[in-house]
Motif scaffolding. Sequence first.
Motif: not given
Length: 556
Positions: A102-110
């Motif tokens: 979730v941290l990884a996808v959250g950084e890219m999604g932001t």
Amino acid sequence: MAETKTQYAGKAEGDMESTLAMTTTSCRGDLADLPGGLDESVLTEVKELKQGLKQRHIQMIALAGTIGTGLFLGSGRAIAHAGPLGAFLGYAIIGMAAASVVLAVGEMGTLVPLSGGIVRYSEYFVDPALAFANGWNEVYGYLVSIPSELVAVAVLVEFWTTSVSNAVWITIFGLLMLGTAFLFVRVYGEIEFFFSTLKILLIIGVNIMALVITCGGGPSGESIGFRYWKHPGPFVQYLGISGSLGRFLGFWTVMSNALYAFSGIENITLPAAETQNPRQAIPKATKRIFWRILIFYIISIFMVGLVVSSDDPRLLTGSANAARSPFVIAAKDAGIKVVPSIINAVVLTSAWSSGNANILGGPRILFALAKHGHAPAFFTRLNRFGVPYIAISLFGIFMCLGYMSLSSGASTAFTWLQDLVSVSTLVNWMTICITYLRFYYACKAQNIDRHTKLPWAAPFQPYSTWASLGMFIIIYLTGGYKTFMRGRWDTETFISSYLNLPVVIVLYFAYKYIKGTKLVPLAESPIRGFILLAEANPEPVPKPKRGIQKFNILWG
């Protein structure tokens, strides 16, 4: 870029559409030579889709969106297979790995707030062929998962009545899901907000109930304490194998099962283009992932292990409704009568909620594939509510797979389809880890300081992503270990455990061969282009909390 930043520095409160239009004119030349397919559609996607999801919707969906039968019902199976300590450790370890995803996808999604999640990120930061292969892997998963949730809803309704055919409930709830999907995404957000609130209240309630029962506050007045940790013990001798090997196999089986209980936890960025102020909403939702996993999963598993014995046959032989829930079993043993119906009702809304989430996510992934030419272009068509109605219609057609459960022969085929889906979550998480690592090292290659240049940078990187990727690979390779034990070969288990990844690999190389795609070089990854867009389109500064709002810890 300096000129663009100066030009738009004061537009935090301005109109997003006009800013996008100006950015399209001013920045097209800067983005034209970037690899990965950045074009005007990236700049205008927010204008095409309705930004109906508010921050409270994203926060609550992130907090409780994935809570469902995997926790309320599946936790009992985890206790039966591994014992209270084995289940606790399994869920805790996989929970931390899921948090890393979730941290990884959250950084890219932001940075890339476009619809489709990992399909978009892998297109820009790894290889269009990976976006194609994993995208269709996810579409297949959603096509089968949605009718699976409808079947689960029908079974849960049977807890109260068996006089009505399951086909009726499949039809009713299927139409309700479709009706929600075709309307404003705001409607979905409000429904999920309500369902998430119910699930949070239930989890708090059953954990308090478990604590009261453990301490002897139930109607029976019997104090349990850590009795079940002493007998039959903290671990279970799984598959009848004695000694440390049997205990380890039980723990490892829970590791595999717990992974699917967390499935969907990474989908908070799927409707990013339909979220208001996504560069604020996504990080806030992502940063609370550890508390969500600790409170809603780890503590719940711990409490279950206190109030139910791992050798209770009801954990494995009950129906697929509230009768199998370890919380219901504990309540019945303590003499509490009203809990089963309450739990079944909330689990019913959880299954319905999961179906709603799937029919939101699946069409957005198909929409993302079509945006990049990986699916027919008509899947990008939107209705007057700003939702991809043709993509939703395809998933509505495949809801009819749920009727296969009504026939014994067709039900077997449907079970095979479901089993093939289960490992797709693992493959998707591995894809997210690989994509993020390419993204991270592209930042290194381009001398981009993530903590100062990106809208939000996730902590513990890249170490947590490397560790999670390694764990997921090991879990995939050992997922069907029972089939390799003497006398336990099962063709269905072997195929469902190992077919998914080879299919994705074949799709990947077939697309590369036909389209001639290449890995996006680290030095040419279009990260700076997306940073430029973020700086050119600042979001309004959030207002500080006042009065009673300061006590709101669930959403911003």
